[in-house]
Every structure is written in C-alpha cells, then in structure tokens.
Design an enzyme around this catalytic site. Structure first.
Site, PDB file in Angstrom:
ATOM      1  N   LYS A 141       2.874  11.884   0.662  1.00  0.00           N
ATOM      2  CA  LYS A 141       1.701  12.777   0.744  1.00  0.00           C
ATOM      3  C   LYS A 141       1.963  13.909   1.734  1.00  0.00           C
ATOM      4  N   ASP A 193       1.780  -9.811   8.210  1.00  0.00           N
ATOM      5  CA  ASP A 193       1.345  -8.425   8.346  1.00  0.00           C
ATOM      6  C   ASP A 193       2.125  -7.501   7.403  1.00  0.00           C
ATOM      7  N   LEU A 198      -8.560  -2.810   0.348  1.00  0.00           N
ATOM      8  CA  LEU A 198      -9.246  -3.825   1.157  1.00  0.00           C
ATOM      9  C   LEU A 198     -10.657  -4.181   0.670  1.00  0.00           C
ATOM     10  N   ARG A 252      -9.831   1.241  10.509  1.00  0.00           N
ATOM     11  CA  ARG A 252      -9.881   2.328   9.538  1.00  0.00           C
ATOM     12  C   ARG A 252     -11.231   3.029   9.686  1.00  0.00           C
ATOM     13  N   THR A 306      -4.487  12.986   2.709  1.00  0.00           N
ATOM     14  CA  THR A 306      -4.991  11.804   3.417  1.00  0.00           C
ATOM     15  C   THR A 306      -4.740  11.908   4.915  1.00  0.00           C
ATOM     16  N   ASP A 307      -5.583  11.216   5.686  1.00  0.00           N
ATOM     17  CA  ASP A 307      -5.359  11.173   7.144  1.00  0.00           C
ATOM     18  C   ASP A 307      -4.081  10.417   7.490  1.00  0.00           C
ATOM     19  N   GLU A 308      -3.536   9.671   6.504  1.00  0.00           N
ATOM     20  CA  GLU A 308      -2.344   8.863   6.804  1.00  0.00           C
ATOM     21  C   GLU A 308      -1.127   9.731   7.126  1.00  0.00           C
ATOM     22  N   TYR A 361       4.330   5.876   1.119  1.00  0.00           N
ATOM     23  CA  TYR A 361       3.139   6.572   0.589  1.00  0.00           C
ATOM     24  C   TYR A 361       2.786   7.776   1.462  1.00  0.00           C
ATOM     25  N   GLU A 368       0.227   8.159  -6.742  1.00  0.00           N
ATOM     26  CA  GLU A 368       0.362   6.736  -6.450  1.00  0.00           C
ATOM     27  C   GLU A 368      -0.262   6.588  -5.075  1.00  0.00           C
ATOM     28  N   ASP A 402      -4.667  12.834 -16.692  1.00  0.00           N
ATOM     29  CA  ASP A 402      -4.332  11.558 -16.061  1.00  0.00           C
ATOM     30  C   ASP A 402      -3.293  10.832 -16.907  1.00  0.00           C
ATOM     31  N   LYS A 403      -2.335  10.233 -16.222  1.00  0.00           N
ATOM     32  CA  LYS A 403      -1.268   9.495 -16.909  1.00  0.00           C
ATOM     33  C   LYS A 403      -1.730   8.104 -17.338  1.00  0.00           C
ATOM     34  N   PRO A 423      -7.256 -12.502   1.975  1.00  0.00           N
ATOM     35  CA  PRO A 423      -6.017 -12.348   2.744  1.00  0.00           C
ATOM     36  C   PRO A 423      -6.076 -11.196   3.748  1.00  0.00           C
ATOM     37  N   VAL A 424      -6.191 -11.531   5.029  1.00  0.00           N
ATOM     38  CA  VAL A 424      -6.250 -10.515   6.086  1.00  0.00           C
ATOM     39  C   VAL A 424      -4.857 -10.381   6.700  1.00  0.00           C
TER      40      VAL A 424
HETATM   41  P1  NAD Z   1      -6.229   5.825  -7.496  1.00  0.00           P
HETATM   42  O1  NAD Z   1      -4.937   5.091  -7.344  1.00  0.00           O
HETATM   43  O2  NAD Z   1      -7.490   5.057  -7.674  1.00  0.00           O
HETATM   44  O3  NAD Z   1      -6.126   6.844  -8.718  1.00  0.00           O
HETATM   45  C1  NAD Z   1      -4.992   7.615  -8.957  1.00  0.00           C
HETATM   46  C2  NAD Z   1      -5.111   8.203 -10.360  1.00  0.00           C
HETATM   47  O4  NAD Z   1      -3.969   9.067 -10.568  1.00  0.00           O
HETATM   48  C3  NAD Z   1      -5.071   7.152 -11.470  1.00  0.00           C
HETATM   49  O5  NAD Z   1      -6.069   7.446 -12.435  1.00  0.00           O
HETATM   50  C4  NAD Z   1      -3.676   7.309 -12.070  1.00  0.00           C
HETATM   51  O6  NAD Z   1      -3.616   6.962 -13.453  1.00  0.00           O
HETATM   52  C5  NAD Z   1      -3.418   8.790 -11.843  1.00  0.00           C
HETATM   53  N1  NAD Z   1      -1.979   9.106 -11.816  1.00  0.00           N
HETATM   54  C6  NAD Z   1      -0.997   8.461 -11.113  1.00  0.00           C
HETATM   55  N2  NAD Z   1       0.194   9.039 -11.365  1.00  0.00           N
HETATM   56  C7  NAD Z   1      -0.033  10.079 -12.221  1.00  0.00           C
HETATM   57  C8  NAD Z   1       0.794  11.044 -12.825  1.00  0.00           C
HETATM   58  N3  NAD Z   1       2.135  11.065 -12.614  1.00  0.00           N
HETATM   59  N4  NAD Z   1       0.228  11.971 -13.632  1.00  0.00           N
HETATM   60  C9  NAD Z   1      -1.115  11.970 -13.870  1.00  0.00           C
HETATM   61  N5  NAD Z   1      -1.943  11.051 -13.327  1.00  0.00           N
HETATM   62  C10 NAD Z   1      -1.413  10.132 -12.504  1.00  0.00           C
HETATM   63  O7  NAD Z   1      -6.304   6.769  -6.198  1.00  0.00           O
HETATM   64  P2  NAD Z   1      -7.582   7.248  -5.358  1.00  0.00           P
HETATM   65  O8  NAD Z   1      -7.882   6.225  -4.330  1.00  0.00           O
HETATM   66  O9  NAD Z   1      -8.631   7.704  -6.288  1.00  0.00           O
HETATM   67  O10 NAD Z   1      -6.962   8.494  -4.596  1.00  0.00           O
HETATM   68  C11 NAD Z   1      -6.999   9.799  -5.179  1.00  0.00           C
HETATM   69  C12 NAD Z   1      -6.321  10.773  -4.239  1.00  0.00           C
HETATM   70  O11 NAD Z   1      -6.998  10.757  -2.970  1.00  0.00           O
HETATM   71  C13 NAD Z   1      -4.872  10.441  -3.940  1.00  0.00           C
HETATM   72  O12 NAD Z   1      -4.153  11.645  -3.905  1.00  0.00           O
HETATM   73  C14 NAD Z   1      -4.906   9.803  -2.560  1.00  0.00           C
HETATM   74  O13 NAD Z   1      -3.701  10.044  -1.869  1.00  0.00           O
HETATM   75  C15 NAD Z   1      -6.064  10.531  -1.923  1.00  0.00           C
HETATM   76  N6  NAD Z   1      -6.807   9.798  -0.877  1.00  0.00           N
HETATM   77  C16 NAD Z   1      -7.287   8.547  -1.129  1.00  0.00           C
HETATM   78  C17 NAD Z   1      -8.028   7.895  -0.139  1.00  0.00           C
HETATM   79  C18 NAD Z   1      -8.621   6.525  -0.392  1.00  0.00           C
HETATM   80  O14 NAD Z   1      -9.210   5.949   0.523  1.00  0.00           O
HETATM   81  N7  NAD Z   1      -8.544   5.964  -1.588  1.00  0.00           N
HETATM   82  C19 NAD Z   1      -8.270   8.513   1.084  1.00  0.00           C
HETATM   83  C20 NAD Z   1      -7.758   9.804   1.305  1.00  0.00           C
HETATM   84  C21 NAD Z   1      -7.040  10.440   0.297  1.00  0.00           C
HETATM   85  P1  TYD Z   2      -5.962  -0.412   2.215  1.00  0.00           P
HETATM   86  O1  TYD Z   2      -7.274  -0.560   1.540  1.00  0.00           O
HETATM   87  O2  TYD Z   2      -4.711  -0.765   1.492  1.00  0.00           O
HETATM   88  O3  TYD Z   2      -5.915   1.076   2.768  1.00  0.00           O
HETATM   89  P2  TYD Z   2      -4.848   1.800   3.769  1.00  0.00           P
HETATM   90  O4  TYD Z   2      -3.777   0.861   4.118  1.00  0.00           O
HETATM   91  O5  TYD Z   2      -4.338   2.939   2.950  1.00  0.00           O
HETATM   92  O6  TYD Z   2      -5.666   2.195   4.944  1.00  0.00           O
HETATM   93  O7  TYD Z   2      -6.003  -1.296   3.540  1.00  0.00           O
HETATM   94  C1  TYD Z   2      -6.980  -1.078   4.528  1.00  0.00           C
HETATM   95  C2  TYD Z   2      -6.660  -2.022   5.686  1.00  0.00           C
HETATM   96  O8  TYD Z   2      -6.844  -3.366   5.255  1.00  0.00           O
HETATM   97  C3  TYD Z   2      -5.215  -1.929   6.166  1.00  0.00           C
HETATM   98  O9  TYD Z   2      -5.191  -2.080   7.579  1.00  0.00           O
HETATM   99  C4  TYD Z   2      -4.534  -3.106   5.505  1.00  0.00           C
HETATM  100  C5  TYD Z   2      -5.643  -4.151   5.414  1.00  0.00           C
HETATM  101  N1  TYD Z   2      -5.576  -5.082   4.263  1.00  0.00           N
HETATM  102  C6  TYD Z   2      -5.644  -6.475   4.495  1.00  0.00           C
HETATM  103  O10 TYD Z   2      -5.767  -6.938   5.629  1.00  0.00           O
HETATM  104  N2  TYD Z   2      -5.583  -7.291   3.403  1.00  0.00           N
HETATM  105  C7  TYD Z   2      -5.445  -6.833   2.134  1.00  0.00           C
HETATM  106  O11 TYD Z   2      -5.361  -7.658   1.173  1.00  0.00           O
HETATM  107  C8  TYD Z   2      -5.396  -5.421   1.917  1.00  0.00           C
HETATM  108  C9  TYD Z   2      -5.256  -4.849   0.532  1.00  0.00           C
HETATM  109  C10 TYD Z   2      -5.472  -4.576   3.015  1.00  0.00           C
END
Ligand code: NAD
Ligand code: TYD
Length: 339
Positions: free
Chosen positions: A157, A275, A193, A217, A125-127, A153, A84, A33-34, A208-209
């Site tokens: 991905k 938004d 969120l 989601r 991710t589903d995104e 983002y 990221e 991890d970085k 903040p919505v």
């Molecule tokens: P996060 O942002 O909480 O954690 C990311 C981690 O990666 C951090 O510890 C960061 O230090 C590390 N990192 C970033 N850049 C790096 C680099 N260049 N080298 C080494 N380490 C690095 O993210 P998360 O929410 O835990 O998501 C993890 C993975 O799951 C991601 O690939 C994300 O796209 C995917 N994902 C997340 C969600 C979600 O809801 N959070 C859903 C589906 C998929």
């Molecule tokens: P987020 O947690 O950033 O996940 P993602 O955009 O990757 O699905 O946001 C979830 C939803 O919540 C998205 O529709 C954006 C909304 N949102 C807010 O309304 N307010 C906020 O402050 C944040 C961070 C997200």
C-alpha cells in the site's frame, strides 16, 4: 458524472457504492472488481438493477480490459478500493499483493492519463505509517509521519501511495490519497477481527486472539469513511494526503470481550494463539487536517456502530454462512489449524 469504483464488491467499496447512489441518485457508478475470494456479488444485489449502476468483472492489472472500459465509459472520477487487504494473507503469500496493490494502481493511473480524468482517489491505510509504542499514548500518525511499513500488505500500500504521488508530480495527475484507520460495519469479510469474532461466537467456536490481545487499533464505522472520501472528492486539494480516523482506540482483547458480552457468549471461548509475525502494536490517527480543511468529523460512536454491526450479522446470516461454507474453510485450517 461517472464514477469508477474499483473493488466495489468488497467491504468498504460496496458500502461506498450504496452511499454514493443514495446521495447522488443521478450519478453513474461503474464497479470494476475481479471477484477474488473477498469480492461478493450478492453484496451488490440491492443495486444491480439500478439503471445508474454497472458491474464489470475485471482485474485492474489487465491493462487492455481497463483501457477498453475507460474508452467506453469516459469516467470523471476513479476511486480505487481494489486491493488484497488482509495482513495475514500477505504474510503467507506476498506476490499477489504487489501485483494488485502496486501494479494494478499503476494500470488505473495510466488509463487516467490516457483518457483524462477530473480526480483519481487512492484509498490507502494508516498501516503505511508502521506502528506506535503502547507506552506513548501522546503519539499519533499525522500526514507528516514517515512511511515505515511492517507487513507485505502495508509495504504494497505504501508503494502504491508513493507511485500516486509520483504520478501527481511528474504527470500532473489530479490525485488525492486517504489513509484511514481500521473500519468495521456491514459486509466485512469474516477473516478480519470484528466479523471473525462475531461469526465464531455465534457458532460457539473458539475466538483466536493473537499474542496477549494487547494490540491497539483505532476503529471507524465504515459509513464515516465513505463520507470522508466523498468530501475529499468534492473539496480535497490535489496532491494531498488526508488521514481519516475517529480517536477510537481499543485493545483487541477488549473488543473480543465486548462481542462475547453483547452476544451472551462465555469468555471461555477466548483462545490465545501464536502472535502474528511482525505484529503492529498500536495504530492511532490524528485526523486534525481533514477536520480543519474539509470539516469532516466521525458521526457514529463506537457504542452505536458495534450494535448496528452485530445486528447486521444477526440479520444477514445467509451472507456470511455462504462465505463460511466455501474456500474459507481451507483458509481457516491453514491459518488457525496449528496455531
Ligand atoms: P476487501 O478485501 O473487503 O475488498 C477488496 C475488493 O477488491 C474485493 O471485492 C476484491 O474482489 C477486489 N479486488 C482484489 N483484487 C482485485 C483486482 N486485481 N482487480 C479488481 N478487483 C480486485 O477490502 P476492504 O476492507 O473493503 O478494503 C478496501 C480498500 O480500503 C483497500 O484498498 C484497503 O487497503 C483499504 N483500507 C481498508 C481498511 C479496513 O479496515 N478494511 C482500512 C483502511 C484502508
Ligand atoms: P485485522 O482485522 O486483521 O486488521 P489489521 O491487522 O489490518 O489491523 O486485525 C485487527 C487486530 O486483531 C490485529 O491486531 C490482529 C488481531 N487479530 C486477532 O487477534 N485474531 C484474529 O483472528 C484476527 C483476524 C486478528
């Protein structure tokens, strides 16, 4: 067995490390991890002294350092969580998303080719499927849904996913990809969120919505995601994509209202703000393939998962208060100051 877990100091990666060390106490886990703003070493404190765990601070884009680690540790499996991960930050500055999410993935896969590997797993991710309209509740993302991204983002991905598929086909890399819906649970960084609303509500700050809060989601408890990845590593077919999601669609506004209710805070804290640009309306996963082929089903109901999550934030104030006292304040001013 030695497993490399990249991004293991972040939200899902750390939960995955805890899950794996608990389930496979004899396996060795090396976390790469970085430690960006989203990585947190205190999260990994409970396993730092475990002799089967090693933490290495390294950027996955640094080819020499990554290759050196592969030489030293000879991993059997690599699970790539490092990324990221925040859409709003990607809208502000896309470049680092392409570096880490795309080029970092390439470095890892090149190292896998050079040193040999049993499995490379890409956590996606589903995104990558873009979004679905609110007036078509009959539509879901399947593994066949075309890639159609909205944010820097999700584009980064999706680019990584295509590269993984290309490495599988061209070089025979034994790779799998999972595309999961939104996760929630402990150690979730308070820019997303659910944790943002919990910590703001606890601090009696505005909630903040974005827009009207009608975006949908599909929320999954993080441990269910970890279990799905474990199953894919064990039984998933090389070259395949697996969608992960638990049919738990909710509107943002309903989540925020629920958090207010659970914490005994007034809904007057809710503030509608400008938004997000290009804001995806609805995500909804069809998890039929992973259920049919691997027998995966989500185990935690949202009603239980959200209670566990809120309890965790109440019991671990120091974890998030430390985050809130650092760089986060600048981020918060930039993102929400004039919104
Ligand atoms: P996060 O942002 O909480 O954690 C990311 C981690 O990666 C951090 O510890 C960061 O230090 C590390 N990192 C970033 N850049 C790096 C680099 N260049 N080298 C080494 N380490 C690095 O993210 P998360 O929410 O835990 O998501 C993890 C993975 O799951 C991601 O690939 C994300 O796209 C995917 N994902 C997340 C969600 C979600 O809801 N959070 C859903 C589906 C998929
Ligand atoms: P987020 O947690 O950033 O996940 P993602 O955009 O990757 O699905 O946001 C979830 C939803 O919540 C998205 O529709 C954006 C909304 N949102 C807010 O309304 N307010 C906020 O402050 C944040 C961070 C997200």
């Amino acid at each position: 067995m030695t497993v490399f877990v990249t991004g293991g100091a972040g939200f899902i990666g750390s939960n995955f490390i805890f899950y794996m060390l608990d389930k496979y106490p004899d396996s060795r886990i090396v976390c790469l991890d970085k430690l960006t703003y989203a990585g947190n070493l205190t999260t990994l404190a409970p396993v730092m002294k475990n002799p089967n765990f090693r933490f290495v601070k390294v950027d996955i884009c640094r080819r020499d350092a990554v290759f050196q680690l592969f030489r030293e540790e000879q991993p059997d499996v690599v699970v790539n969580f490092a990324a990221e991960s925040h859409v709003d930050r990607s809208i502000e500055s896309p470049e680092v998303f392409l570096q880490t999410n795309v080029l970092g993935t390439q470095v890892l896969m090149d190292a896998c080719r050079e040193y040999g590997i049993r499995r490379y797993h890409q956590v996606s991710t589903d995104e990558v499927y873009g979004d679905l309209p609110l007036d078509r509740p009959d539509l879901f993302f399947t593994e066949q849904t075309p890639i159609h991204t909205s944010s820097p983002y999700s584009a980064s991905k999706a680019a990584a996913d295509l590269l993984v598929q290309a490495y599988h086909r061209t070089y025979g890399l034994p790779a799998t990809i999972s595309r999961c819906s939104n996760n929630y649970g402990p150690y979730h960084f308070p820019e997303k969120l659910i944790p943002l609303m919990i910590v703001n509500a606890l601090n009696d700050k505005p909630l903040p919505v974005y827009g009207q809060g009608l975006n949908v989601r599909d929320w999954l408890y993080v441990e269910d995601h970890c279990k799905a990845i474990d199953l894919i590593l064990e039984k998933g077919r090389e070259g395949e994509v697996y969608n992960i999601g638990g049919h738990n669609e909710m509107r943002n506004i309903d989540i925020v209202r629920l958090i207010c209710r659970k914490l005994g805070k007034p809904e007057s804290l809710i503030t509608y703000v400008t938004d997000r640009k290009g804001h995806d309306m609805r995500y909804a996963i069809d998890p039929a393939k992973i259920h049919r082929e691997l027998g995966w089903l989500p185990e935690t109901k949202f009603a239980d998962g959200i209670d566990k999550t809120i309890a965790w934030y109440l019991e671990n104030r120091r974890w998030w208060q430390t985050i809130l006292s650092g760089e986060y304040q600048d981020y918060y001013r930039r993102m929400y100051g004039n919104r």
